[in-house]
Design an enzyme around this catalytic site. Structure first.
Site, PDB file in Angstrom:
ATOM      1  N   SER A 119      49.158  34.775  35.601  1.00  0.00           N
ATOM      2  CA  SER A 119      48.955  33.551  36.388  1.00  0.00           C
ATOM      3  C   SER A 119      49.883  32.447  35.933  1.00  0.00           C
ATOM      4  CB  SER A 119      47.539  32.995  36.257  1.00  0.00           C
ATOM      5  OG  SER A 119      46.717  33.653  35.429  1.00  0.00           O
ATOM      6  N   HIS A 140      50.855  38.111  42.007  1.00  0.00           N
ATOM      7  CA  HIS A 140      49.768  37.278  41.506  1.00  0.00           C
ATOM      8  C   HIS A 140      48.639  37.212  42.529  1.00  0.00           C
ATOM      9  CE1 HIS A 140      48.222  33.103  40.154  1.00  0.00           C
ATOM     10  NE2 HIS A 140      47.559  34.071  39.562  1.00  0.00           N
ATOM     11  N   GLU A 152      50.893  35.892  45.559  1.00  0.00           N
ATOM     12  CA  GLU A 152      52.215  35.309  45.300  1.00  0.00           C
ATOM     13  C   GLU A 152      53.111  36.438  44.788  1.00  0.00           C
ATOM     14  OE1 GLU A 152      51.342  30.704  44.032  1.00  0.00           O
ATOM     15  OE2 GLU A 152      51.005  32.227  42.512  1.00  0.00           O
ATOM     16  N   ASN A 190      48.999  27.673  41.221  1.00  0.00           N
ATOM     17  CA  ASN A 190      48.507  27.089  39.964  1.00  0.00           C
ATOM     18  C   ASN A 190      49.235  25.801  39.596  1.00  0.00           C
ATOM     19  OD1 ASN A 190      46.371  28.739  39.460  1.00  0.00           O
ATOM     20  ND2 ASN A 190      47.522  30.199  38.231  1.00  0.00           N
TER      21      ASN A 190
HETATM   22  N1  3HC Z   1      34.136  42.757  46.246  1.00  0.00           N
HETATM   23  C1  3HC Z   1      33.267  42.550  47.251  1.00  0.00           C
HETATM   24  N2  3HC Z   1      32.513  41.452  47.355  1.00  0.00           N
HETATM   25  C2  3HC Z   1      32.654  40.502  46.407  1.00  0.00           C
HETATM   26  C3  3HC Z   1      33.546  40.670  45.329  1.00  0.00           C
HETATM   27  C4  3HC Z   1      34.287  41.861  45.259  1.00  0.00           C
HETATM   28  N3  3HC Z   1      35.109  42.112  44.250  1.00  0.00           N
HETATM   29  N4  3HC Z   1      33.462  39.577  44.531  1.00  0.00           N
HETATM   30  C5  3HC Z   1      32.545  38.771  45.082  1.00  0.00           C
HETATM   31  N5  3HC Z   1      32.058  39.319  46.214  1.00  0.00           N
HETATM   32  C6  3HC Z   1      30.995  38.832  47.087  1.00  0.00           C
HETATM   33  C7  3HC Z   1      30.135  37.788  46.402  1.00  0.00           C
HETATM   34  O1  3HC Z   1      29.264  38.420  45.467  1.00  0.00           O
HETATM   35  C8  3HC Z   1      29.391  37.176  47.550  1.00  0.00           C
HETATM   36  O2  3HC Z   1      28.276  37.959  47.865  1.00  0.00           O
HETATM   37  P1  3HC Z   1      26.854  37.275  48.293  1.00  0.00           P
HETATM   38  O3  3HC Z   1      27.157  36.557  49.572  1.00  0.00           O
HETATM   39  O4  3HC Z   1      25.967  38.448  48.482  1.00  0.00           O
HETATM   40  O5  3HC Z   1      26.498  36.393  47.172  1.00  0.00           O
HETATM   41  C9  3HC Z   1      30.371  37.328  48.685  1.00  0.00           C
HETATM   42  O6  3HC Z   1      31.440  38.183  48.236  1.00  0.00           O
HETATM   43  C10 3HC Z   1      30.953  36.031  49.111  1.00  0.00           C
HETATM   44  O7  3HC Z   1      31.703  36.344  50.252  1.00  0.00           O
HETATM   45  P2  3HC Z   1      31.597  35.526  51.585  1.00  0.00           P
HETATM   46  O8  3HC Z   1      32.393  36.237  52.625  1.00  0.00           O
HETATM   47  O9  3HC Z   1      30.172  35.168  51.890  1.00  0.00           O
HETATM   48  O10 3HC Z   1      32.455  34.313  51.176  1.00  0.00           O
HETATM   49  P3  3HC Z   1      32.055  32.833  50.900  1.00  0.00           P
HETATM   50  O11 3HC Z   1      32.149  32.143  52.203  1.00  0.00           O
HETATM   51  O12 3HC Z   1      30.811  32.690  50.082  1.00  0.00           O
HETATM   52  O13 3HC Z   1      33.295  32.454  49.998  1.00  0.00           O
HETATM   53  C11 3HC Z   1      34.836  32.615  48.263  1.00  0.00           C
HETATM   54  C12 3HC Z   1      33.454  32.981  48.721  1.00  0.00           C
HETATM   55  C13 3HC Z   1      35.881  33.416  49.032  1.00  0.00           C
HETATM   56  C14 3HC Z   1      34.944  32.949  46.767  1.00  0.00           C
HETATM   57  C15 3HC Z   1      35.058  31.094  48.551  1.00  0.00           C
HETATM   58  O14 3HC Z   1      34.033  30.359  47.923  1.00  0.00           O
HETATM   59  C16 3HC Z   1      36.358  30.607  48.032  1.00  0.00           C
HETATM   60  O15 3HC Z   1      37.391  30.774  48.667  1.00  0.00           O
HETATM   61  N6  3HC Z   1      36.336  29.953  46.864  1.00  0.00           N
HETATM   62  C17 3HC Z   1      37.547  29.508  46.219  1.00  0.00           C
HETATM   63  C18 3HC Z   1      38.047  30.587  45.334  1.00  0.00           C
HETATM   64  C19 3HC Z   1      39.404  30.273  44.795  1.00  0.00           C
HETATM   65  O16 3HC Z   1      39.984  29.232  45.016  1.00  0.00           O
HETATM   66  N7  3HC Z   1      39.931  31.230  44.040  1.00  0.00           N
HETATM   67  C20 3HC Z   1      41.206  31.075  43.418  1.00  0.00           C
HETATM   68  C21 3HC Z   1      40.997  30.715  42.017  1.00  0.00           C
HETATM   69  S1  3HC Z   1      42.504  30.349  41.215  1.00  0.00           S
HETATM   70  C22 3HC Z   1      43.051  31.844  40.715  1.00  0.00           C
HETATM   71  O17 3HC Z   1      42.467  32.883  40.888  1.00  0.00           O
HETATM   72  C23 3HC Z   1      44.369  31.822  40.049  1.00  0.00           C
HETATM   73  C24 3HC Z   1      44.302  32.370  38.677  1.00  0.00           C
HETATM   74  O18 3HC Z   1      45.624  32.508  38.268  1.00  0.00           O
HETATM   75  C25 3HC Z   1      43.573  31.488  37.676  1.00  0.00           C
END
Ligand code: 3HC
Length: 283
Positions: A119, A140, A152, A190
């Site tokens: 990352s 990424h 990415e 990031n």
């Molecule tokens: N496989 C399948 N399902 C999964 C999963 C996986 N690996 N991981 C999580 N899920 C499930 C969850 O458990 C949840 O289930 P639930 O509804 O039964 O609790 C479900 O997926 C959530 O999916 P939804 O379609 O209902 O989606 P939401 O509308 O709740 O959105 C989200 C969830 C997509 C995580 C949304 O909140 C989001 O976009 N959040 C922002 C996340 C973000 O910005 N991530 C980037 C972080 S930065 C990064 O990663 C960079 C690194 O370099 C640090």
């Protein structure tokens, strides 16, 4: 170039998520981790992820069972020799990544593409000295990898144009939005996201606003799917602090530096969701 079998090294949250994405896209996946317990935990994550997709009606039972059947998980890194691309998702430290890439160069055929999911480290530094830096790219993924649409695709100064084009096409064929970017600290997301999360922590300290209120403000005022504190807890405060530090080292911009409060929380083991407590309590 057809990629065929995908290798994934490191079966933590990101590696397991990436393996799941590749399985769902129809690839045969060879996944490896150093210890049998890590392999078992990773397989558990992948199976739980596939089961969740079935429960949500996004995959049929049959498709999920076939995806699971395409997975081989092992501690034997020689098995990665079958892969057209190997994606590394191990610990975010340069020395172990460089050692891994050098060993992948020994194990994999000369045309295998080697990719890192780093990352915040330099892809060029990971690739340097591995024996085939012209076949190394950054891929990424974002957490949770099966749900987040972006990959990415990171271009170093020395990567072959054909290799980069294959990596872009591979990411797009996974169903992802493949955005090309240069090998600069934090790439694109990031570089923009990390200072915002750091600002959120500083704003909490300066204004006395709670994580809940700042999260609500950003969800309902800026349309974020989750607020910055919920997001930091999801990413892991240790992962965020580490990425912050690396980008700060690369750019020397004040806002990139991990705030003192974040570092204290990491030292206290408040790492977010995975630890049961971060800015929120999950117990
Ligand atoms: N496989 C399948 N399902 C999964 C999963 C996986 N690996 N991981 C999580 N899920 C499930 C969850 O458990 C949840 O289930 P639930 O509804 O039964 O609790 C479900 O997926 C959530 O999916 P939804 O379609 O209902 O989606 P939401 O509308 O709740 O959105 C989200 C969830 C997509 C995580 C949304 O909140 C989001 O976009 N959040 C922002 C996340 C973000 O910005 N991530 C980037 C972080 S930065 C990064 O990663 C960079 C690194 O370099 C640090």
């Amino acid at each position: 170039m057809a990629i065929g079998t995908v290798g994934v090294v490191g079966l933590g949250t990101m590696g397991a998520g990436i393996a799941q994405v590749c399985l769902e896209a129809g690839h045969v996946v060879v996944a490896s981790d150093a210890a049998p317990e890590a392999v078992a935990a990773g397989v558990g994550r992948i199976e739980a992820g596939l089961a969740k997709r079935v429960a949500k009606g996004l995959l049929t039972d049959e498709v999920a069972t076939a995806a699971r059947a395409r997975l081989t998980a092992t501690t034997d890194s020689a098995a990665l020799g079958a892969a057209g691309i190997v994606i590394e998702a191990i610990v975010e430290e340069l020395a172990p990544k460089r050692a891994l890439f050098a060993s992948l160069h020994e194990v994999c055929p000369a045309d295998t593409i080697l990719a890192t999911n780093t990352s915040a480290l330099s892809v060029s530094a990971i690739a340097a000295g591995c024996g085939r830096p012209e076949r190394v790219v950054g891929l990424h993924f974002f957490n949770p990898a099966p749900l987040m649409r972006l990959v990415e695709v990171v271009r170093t100064e020395v990567v072959d144009a054909d290799v980069f084009a294959s990596a872009l096409a591979f990411a797009a064929a996974l169903g992802k939005e493949a955005v090309p970017c240069a090998d600069t600290p934090g790439f694109l997301v990031n570089r923009l996201l990390i200072p915002i999360l750091n600002d959120a922590i500083r704003a909490m300290e300066e204004t006395g606003a709670s994580p809940e209120d700042i999260d609500r403000a950003m969800r309902f005022g800026a349309g974020w799917p989750m607020g910055p504190f919920a997001l930091a807890d999801l990413v892991g405060l240790d992962v965020h602090a580490h990425a912050s530090e690396a980008i700060w080292r690369g750019l020397r911009e004040e806002r990139m530096a991990p705030p003192a409060r974040l570092q204290r929380m990491v030292e206290a083991g408040l790492l977010g969701r995975k630890a049961g407590r971060g800015f929120y309590d999950y117990s």
